[in-house]
Design a protein around this motif. Structure first.
Motif, mmCIF file in Angstrom:
data_model
loop_
_atom_site.group_PDB
_atom_site.id
_atom_site.type_symbol
_atom_site.label_atom_id
_atom_site.label_comp_id
_atom_site.label_asym_id
_atom_site.label_seq_id
_atom_site.Cartn_x
_atom_site.Cartn_y
_atom_site.Cartn_z
ATOM 1 N N VAL A 115 6.736 -14.524 -27.179
ATOM 2 C CA VAL A 115 8.042 -15.012 -26.707
ATOM 3 C C VAL A 115 7.940 -15.221 -25.198
ATOM 4 C CG1 VAL A 115 9.369 -13.817 -28.514
ATOM 5 C CG2 VAL A 115 9.004 -12.707 -26.291
ATOM 6 N N LEU A 116 8.829 -16.040 -24.651
ATOM 7 C CA LEU A 116 8.805 -16.281 -23.217
ATOM 8 C C LEU A 116 9.355 -15.052 -22.479
ATOM 9 C CD1 LEU A 116 10.001 -19.999 -23.255
ATOM 10 C CD2 LEU A 116 7.672 -19.130 -22.975
ATOM 11 N N THR A 117 8.721 -14.703 -21.394
ATOM 12 C CA THR A 117 9.106 -13.513 -20.621
ATOM 13 C C THR A 117 10.495 -13.707 -20.006
ATOM 14 O OG1 THR A 117 6.785 -13.208 -20.070
ATOM 15 C CG2 THR A 117 8.383 -12.023 -18.717
ATOM 16 N N PRO A 118 11.442 -12.801 -20.277
ATOM 17 C CA PRO A 118 12.788 -12.978 -19.725
ATOM 18 C C PRO A 118 12.969 -12.399 -18.330
ATOM 19 C CG PRO A 118 12.803 -11.191 -21.325
ATOM 20 C CD PRO A 118 11.384 -11.692 -21.259
ATOM 21 N N ALA A 119 12.163 -11.404 -17.972
ATOM 22 C CA ALA A 119 12.200 -10.810 -16.626
ATOM 23 C C ALA A 119 10.811 -10.252 -16.362
ATOM 24 C CB ALA A 119 13.251 -9.713 -16.535
ATOM 25 N N ALA A 120 10.378 -10.320 -15.112
ATOM 26 C CA ALA A 120 8.975 -10.006 -14.798
ATOM 27 C C ALA A 120 8.570 -8.603 -15.238
ATOM 28 C CB ALA A 120 8.730 -10.189 -13.296
ATOM 29 N N CYS A 121 9.541 -7.673 -15.291
ATOM 30 C CA CYS A 121 9.178 -6.280 -15.572
ATOM 31 C C CYS A 121 9.052 -5.960 -17.053
ATOM 32 C CB CYS A 121 10.159 -5.325 -14.893
ATOM 33 S SG CYS A 121 11.864 -5.475 -15.466
ATOM 34 N N TYR A 122 9.483 -6.856 -17.941
ATOM 35 C CA TYR A 122 9.472 -6.508 -19.379
ATOM 36 C C TYR A 122 8.104 -6.136 -19.933
ATOM 37 C CZ TYR A 122 14.341 -6.838 -20.641
ATOM 38 O OH TYR A 122 15.674 -6.564 -20.764
ATOM 39 N N TYR A 146 6.579 -16.189 -13.887
ATOM 40 C CA TYR A 146 7.567 -17.156 -14.339
ATOM 41 C C TYR A 146 8.372 -16.488 -15.437
ATOM 42 C CZ TYR A 146 6.862 -21.684 -12.118
ATOM 43 O OH TYR A 146 6.873 -22.720 -11.228
ATOM 44 N N CYS A 147 9.687 -16.715 -15.440
ATOM 45 C CA CYS A 147 10.575 -16.159 -16.447
ATOM 46 C C CYS A 147 11.367 -17.302 -17.062
ATOM 47 C CB CYS A 147 11.553 -15.174 -15.807
ATOM 48 S SG CYS A 147 10.712 -13.767 -15.063
ATOM 49 N N ARG A 163 10.485 -18.262 -10.960
ATOM 50 C CA ARG A 163 9.640 -17.093 -10.679
ATOM 51 C C ARG A 163 10.413 -15.918 -10.108
ATOM 52 N NH1 ARG A 163 5.567 -20.726 -7.541
ATOM 53 N NH2 ARG A 163 7.440 -21.986 -7.801
ATOM 54 N N MET A 164 10.046 -14.777 -10.598
ATOM 55 C CA MET A 164 10.632 -13.520 -10.135
ATOM 56 C C MET A 164 9.510 -12.646 -9.589
ATOM 57 S SD MET A 164 13.014 -11.144 -12.531
ATOM 58 C CE MET A 164 14.035 -12.350 -13.333
ATOM 59 N N ARG A 165 9.640 -12.225 -8.332
ATOM 60 C CA ARG A 165 8.752 -11.194 -7.790
ATOM 61 C C ARG A 165 9.487 -9.876 -7.945
ATOM 62 N NH1 ARG A 165 4.954 -10.877 -3.384
ATOM 63 N NH2 ARG A 165 4.188 -8.729 -3.443
ATOM 64 N N GLU A 166 8.802 -8.861 -8.428
ATOM 65 C CA GLU A 166 9.483 -7.581 -8.647
ATOM 66 C C GLU A 166 8.653 -6.405 -8.163
ATOM 67 O OE1 GLU A 166 11.663 -6.173 -12.054
ATOM 68 O OE2 GLU A 166 11.543 -8.144 -13.008
#
Ligand code: ATP
Ligand code: ZN
Ligand code: MG
Length: 302
Positions: A115-122, A146-147, A163-166
């Motif tokens: 599945v596509l990543t919904p948030a970088a931390c998942y 990328y989310c 993109r989310m940097r976390e």
């Protein structure tokens, strides 16, 4: 034409964003990417000494782990799954037939393991849980991905693939809430250094449906989520360019994240919306980077 459309149109005309024909799905120019690269370097200078362990995951995650995460309970409207053709020669013929006459050829596609990543931390929590108990010092991780979120919009700051940097912190309640506060202070300071005025406010996630209302109230009452807001397409509703989330022990319990003494880990994550920050810079300082204030250019490019 409203303000939103015109900023998006200006971004298209300048070439900074590239129209694909789908709202929220854009190409980016070299100049746009250069701003993101420079801002990520700034993030590194603020966070670099903390000793976070860097990990990079692709923009897709293990479907079984996604199912376990409970994402479909809270945000079914945002999720994206990867489906593929898994049929025979005969199925292929009817697929092509279907496309030929303009029927829905996607209905026989089968869910894959991704599945596509919904948030970088998942993808991080199950990865860390597999290692066993966390060390005495807890855990600190540096992520970027990328989310995907299915929220098509004409607002250039609301994209479907972004993109989310976390940074993610695991430890005691005190440890992770200190981490979150430190990044709120750093976030304000970083934005000041690039000439952006911000506000910080309590926030909530877009929990789905009637049951979601209770989750929203609980999240706000307990100050579990804060956002750093910058006006981009509206001054009345400024855009969340960073978020600061305290999950209490909910992810620790779900994934079996334990501290050295066996107690359940608390977790917190801090997210930078990289496209949103770049857009805020272009909105406030102009579409031509050469015209940006010298101090801002110095912070980003030395
Ligand atoms: P919003 O309130 O605007 O929907 P969010 O609170 O859902 O955003 P988070 O889930 O906290 O966002 O995600 C972390 C960060 O990722 C946000 O602070 C934001 O900067 C960025 N972000 C979230 N959704 C989008 C999007 N659709 N397009 C671009 N950036 C996004
Ligand atoms: Zn997170
Ligand atoms: Mg929000």
């Amino acid at each position: 034409m409203d303000m939103q459309t015109s900023f998006l149109d200006r971004l298209f005309e300048s070439g900074l964003l590239i129209d694909t024909g789908v709202d929220g799905l854009y190409g980016r120019s070299g100049q746009f990417e250069d701003v993101i690269t420079a801002f990520e370097r700034l993030i590194d200078t603020f966070g670099g000494a903390d000793g976070a362990e860097a990990m990079r995951f692709p923009p897709g995650m293990n479907r079984a782990l996604f199912e376990k995460s409970g994402y479909m309970k809270s945000f079914p409207q945002l999720a994206g799954t990867v489906h593929s053709f898994c049929g025979s020669d005969l199925d292929h013929m009817s697929l092509l037939q279907c496309m030929e006459v303009g029927d829905d050829w996607t209905k026989d596609q089968k869910a894959t393991d991704i599945v596509l990543t919904p948030a970088a931390c998942y993808p991080l929590y199950p990865t860390v849980a597999k290692r066993g108990n966390l060390p005495k010092t807890g855990g600190l991780f540096d992520l970027q991905s990328y989310c995907f979120r299915h929220e098509p919009s004409k607002d250039p700051a609301r994209q479907q693939l972004f993109r989310m940097r976390e940074y993610v912190c695991m430890g005691t309640e005190q440890h992770v809430t200190d981490f979150r506060q430190r990044w709120m202070d750093r976030g304000v300071e970083m934005m000041k250094q690039v000439g952006l005025d911000v506000t910080i406010d309590v926030a909530n996630d877009p929990f789905f449906g009637r049951a979601g209302k209770m989750m929203v109230n609980n999240q706000r009452d307990q100050n579990l989520k804060f956002e750093l807001l910058i006006p981009i397409t509206s001054t009345v509703n400024p855009t969340a360019c960073m978020s600061f989330n305290y999950h209490q022990d909910s992810f620790g319990l779900k994934w079996g994240l334990n501290l050295e003494d066996g107690s359940v880990a608390h977790t917190a994550c801090v997210g930078f919306g990289l496209e949103r920050i770049a857009l805020a810079l272009f909105y406030h300082h102009g579409l031509d980077v050469k015209e940006w204030p010298a101090s801002v250019r110095k912070t980003l490019w030395g």
